[in-house]
Design a protein around this motif. Structure first.
Motif, PDB file in Angstrom:
ATOM      1  N   MET A   1       2.243  53.431  49.046  1.00 46.19           N
ATOM      2  CA  MET A   1       3.269  52.837  49.894  1.00 46.19           C
ATOM      3  C   MET A   1       3.491  53.754  51.095  1.00 46.19           C
ATOM      4  SD  MET A   1       7.291  52.088  48.964  1.00 46.19           S
ATOM      5  CE  MET A   1       6.873  51.225  47.491  1.00 46.19           C
ATOM      6  N   ALA A   2       3.465  53.190  52.272  1.00 42.99           N
ATOM      7  CA  ALA A   2       3.663  53.975  53.494  1.00 42.99           C
ATOM      8  C   ALA A   2       5.150  54.166  53.769  1.00 42.99           C
ATOM      9  CB  ALA A   2       3.013  53.251  54.670  1.00 42.99           C
ATOM     10  N   ASP A   3       5.471  55.211  54.508  1.00 45.62           N
ATOM     11  CA  ASP A   3       6.854  55.428  54.930  1.00 45.62           C
ATOM     12  C   ASP A   3       7.315  54.229  55.756  1.00 45.62           C
ATOM     13  OD1 ASP A   3       6.483  57.885  53.765  1.00 45.62           O
ATOM     14  OD2 ASP A   3       6.403  59.000  55.639  1.00 45.62           O
ATOM     15  N   PHE A   4       8.602  53.909  55.653  1.00 44.27           N
ATOM     16  CA  PHE A   4       9.128  52.778  56.428  1.00 44.27           C
ATOM     17  C   PHE A   4      10.614  52.953  56.690  1.00 44.27           C
ATOM     18  CE2 PHE A   4       9.792  51.607  52.030  1.00 44.27           C
ATOM     19  CZ  PHE A   4      10.999  50.925  52.002  1.00 44.27           C
ATOM     20  N   SER A   5      11.196  52.053  57.464  1.00 43.43           N
ATOM     21  CA  SER A   5      12.631  52.081  57.749  1.00 43.43           C
ATOM     22  C   SER A   5      13.253  50.743  57.408  1.00 43.43           C
ATOM     23  CB  SER A   5      12.982  52.347  59.181  1.00 43.43           C
ATOM     24  OG  SER A   5      11.994  52.718  59.974  1.00 43.43           O
ATOM     25  N   THR A   6      14.554  50.790  57.161  1.00 43.44           N
ATOM     26  CA  THR A   6      15.337  49.599  56.853  1.00 43.44           C
ATOM     27  C   THR A   6      16.732  49.799  57.434  1.00 43.44           C
ATOM     28  OG1 THR A   6      16.073  48.142  55.048  1.00 43.44           O
ATOM     29  CG2 THR A   6      16.062  50.487  54.588  1.00 43.44           C
ATOM     30  N   PRO A 121      15.229  36.227  53.084  1.00 39.81           N
ATOM     31  CA  PRO A 121      14.061  36.883  53.701  1.00 39.81           C
ATOM     32  C   PRO A 121      14.261  38.356  54.021  1.00 39.81           C
ATOM     33  CG  PRO A 121      15.156  35.434  55.270  1.00 39.81           C
ATOM     34  CD  PRO A 121      15.815  35.199  53.938  1.00 39.81           C
ATOM     35  N   ASN A 122      15.497  38.805  54.146  1.00 39.20           N
ATOM     36  CA  ASN A 122      15.722  40.203  54.529  1.00 39.20           C
ATOM     37  C   ASN A 122      16.149  41.068  53.341  1.00 39.20           C
ATOM     38  OD1 ASN A 122      17.940  38.559  54.588  1.00 39.20           O
ATOM     39  ND2 ASN A 122      18.976  39.648  56.217  1.00 39.20           N
ATOM     40  N   PHE A 123      15.912  40.585  52.111  1.00 32.40           N
ATOM     41  CA  PHE A 123      16.184  41.373  50.895  1.00 32.40           C
ATOM     42  C   PHE A 123      14.861  41.865  50.323  1.00 32.40           C
ATOM     43  CE2 PHE A 123      16.427  41.861  46.326  1.00 32.40           C
ATOM     44  CZ  PHE A 123      17.556  42.644  46.173  1.00 32.40           C
ATOM     45  N   HIS A 124      14.813  43.151  50.009  1.00 38.10           N
ATOM     46  CA  HIS A 124      13.604  43.752  49.448  1.00 38.10           C
ATOM     47  C   HIS A 124      13.997  44.590  48.240  1.00 38.10           C
ATOM     48  CE1 HIS A 124      12.030  42.593  53.354  1.00 38.10           C
ATOM     49  NE2 HIS A 124      13.056  43.239  53.873  1.00 38.10           N
ATOM     50  N   LEU A 125      13.379  44.327  47.105  1.00 42.81           N
ATOM     51  CA  LEU A 125      13.630  45.073  45.879  1.00 42.81           C
ATOM     52  C   LEU A 125      12.351  45.808  45.505  1.00 42.81           C
ATOM     53  CD1 LEU A 125      15.313  45.843  43.393  1.00 42.81           C
ATOM     54  CD2 LEU A 125      14.609  43.656  42.360  1.00 42.81           C
ATOM     55  N   LEU A 126      12.427  47.125  45.450  1.00 41.33           N
ATOM     56  CA  LEU A 126      11.277  47.948  45.085  1.00 41.33           C
ATOM     57  C   LEU A 126      11.514  48.510  43.688  1.00 41.33           C
ATOM     58  CD1 LEU A 126      10.704  49.886  48.423  1.00 41.33           C
ATOM     59  CD2 LEU A 126       9.637  47.754  47.653  1.00 41.33           C
ATOM     60  N   MET A 127      10.801  47.961  42.718  1.00 44.47           N
ATOM     61  CA  MET A 127      10.898  48.433  41.339  1.00 44.47           C
ATOM     62  C   MET A 127      10.023  49.681  41.185  1.00 44.47           C
ATOM     63  SD  MET A 127      13.003  46.192  40.141  1.00 44.47           S
ATOM     64  CE  MET A 127      13.004  46.345  38.360  1.00 44.47           C
ATOM     65  N   GLN A 128      10.327  50.468  40.172  1.00 42.39           N
ATOM     66  CA  GLN A 128       9.613  51.716  39.900  1.00 42.39           C
ATOM     67  C   GLN A 128       9.619  52.639  41.111  1.00 42.39           C
ATOM     68  OE1 GLN A 128       5.979  49.653  38.166  1.00 42.39           O
ATOM     69  NE2 GLN A 128       6.080  51.499  36.905  1.00 42.39           N
ATOM     70  N   THR A 129      10.699  52.595  41.859  1.00 41.54           N
ATOM     71  CA  THR A 129      10.832  53.449  43.042  1.00 41.54           C
ATOM     72  C   THR A 129      12.173  54.165  42.942  1.00 41.54           C
ATOM     73  OG1 THR A 129       9.518  51.881  44.318  1.00 41.54           O
ATOM     74  CG2 THR A 129      10.758  53.530  45.546  1.00 41.54           C
ATOM     75  N   GLU A 130      12.111  55.475  42.786  1.00 45.64           N
ATOM     76  CA  GLU A 130      13.314  56.266  42.543  1.00 45.64           C
ATOM     77  C   GLU A 130      13.630  57.170  43.727  1.00 45.64           C
ATOM     78  OE1 GLU A 130      15.169  59.351  39.213  1.00 45.64           O
ATOM     79  OE2 GLU A 130      13.065  58.742  39.072  1.00 45.64           O
ATOM     80  N   PRO A 149       5.176  54.172  42.463  1.00 45.07           N
ATOM     81  CA  PRO A 149       3.902  54.252  41.730  1.00 45.07           C
ATOM     82  C   PRO A 149       2.747  54.726  42.608  1.00 45.07           C
ATOM     83  CG  PRO A 149       5.028  52.199  41.222  1.00 45.07           C
ATOM     84  CD  PRO A 149       5.793  52.848  42.338  1.00 45.07           C
ATOM     85  N   ASP A 150       2.876  54.544  43.932  1.00 42.52           N
ATOM     86  CA  ASP A 150       1.827  54.964  44.864  1.00 42.52           C
ATOM     87  C   ASP A 150       2.021  56.379  45.392  1.00 42.52           C
ATOM     88  OD1 ASP A 150       0.656  52.429  44.626  1.00 42.52           O
ATOM     89  OD2 ASP A 150       1.954  51.639  46.209  1.00 42.52           O
ATOM     90  N   GLY A 151       3.079  57.045  44.944  1.00 45.49           N
ATOM     91  CA  GLY A 151       3.343  58.399  45.414  1.00 45.49           C
ATOM     92  C   GLY A 151       4.672  58.489  46.157  1.00 45.49           C
TER      93      GLY A 151
END
Length: 196
Positions: A1-6, A121-130, A149-151
């Protein structure tokens, strides 16, 4: 997963984090919720949805669909001491539409909120992301460093909400106020035996 902003980052997919994420996304805010587990299937401290929460669900237009989930309705709070039976609370008197507590596993409640929020459309849930640490810049919180999971991933946000529970790692140095409650609640699950 690449760095991003929200616009808004919420660390923690429990009831507070999921409801906050849903409400913000519904209001048009780009929101990302991080949940460290792969799913919501685990035991929680409570499996009750109170009348005030059910009222909020009604106001959001979600109640009818929500009450299709399996649940038990508790209309009175009772106490048995020896042979004496006492009703210590009668929810029929509450100024809410639902005059009962809905007893259901909290994972069903969280799955329901996640399904409703994912429709936006503007809701994002990232599981296994702490979320592991805050990103601080000029003494301001600018997001979090998280593990997925990707680092490792850096998530920048205009607003960061720490909804990561009573053992929060993102409290940002805020001290916990110990109220000195003389007792706690023992919570357990027992199978219901049908009456004879």
């Amino acid at each position: 997963m690449a760095d991003f902003s929200t616009t808004c980052l919420i660390a923690g997919g429990g009831p507070a984090g999921m409801m906050c994420g849903y409400l913000l996304a519904r209001a048009g805010v780009d929101v990302t919720v991080l949940e460290k587990h792969a799913d919501f299937l685990r035991d929680f401290r409570g499996d009750t949805v109170h009348p005030s929460t059910l009222q909020v669900m009604q106001e959001l237009g979600l109640l009818t669909e929500f009450l299709k989930l399996p649940h038990t309705r508790i209309r009175t709070a009772n106490l048995q001491i020896g042979e004496e039976h006492f009703i210590v609370g009668d929810f029929a008197r509450l100024p809410t539409l639902c005059k009962f507590i809905a007893l259901m596993p909290q994972w069903d409640f969280l799955d329901f909120l996640a399904r409703q929020a994912r429709k936006l459309p503007n809701f994002h849930l990232l599981m296994q992301t702490e979320a592991r640490n805050l990103i601080l810049q000029d003494d301001l919180v600018r997001g979090v460093l998280a593990t997925s999971p990707d680092g490792d991933v850096e998530i920048k946000a205009g607003l960061t909400i720490a909804a990561d529970g009573r053992h929060s790692t993102l409290r940002g140095g805020l001290k916990v106020l110990d109220l000195g409650a003389p007792f706690d609640v023992l919570w357990l699950r027992l199978p219901a035996i049908p009456p004879i």
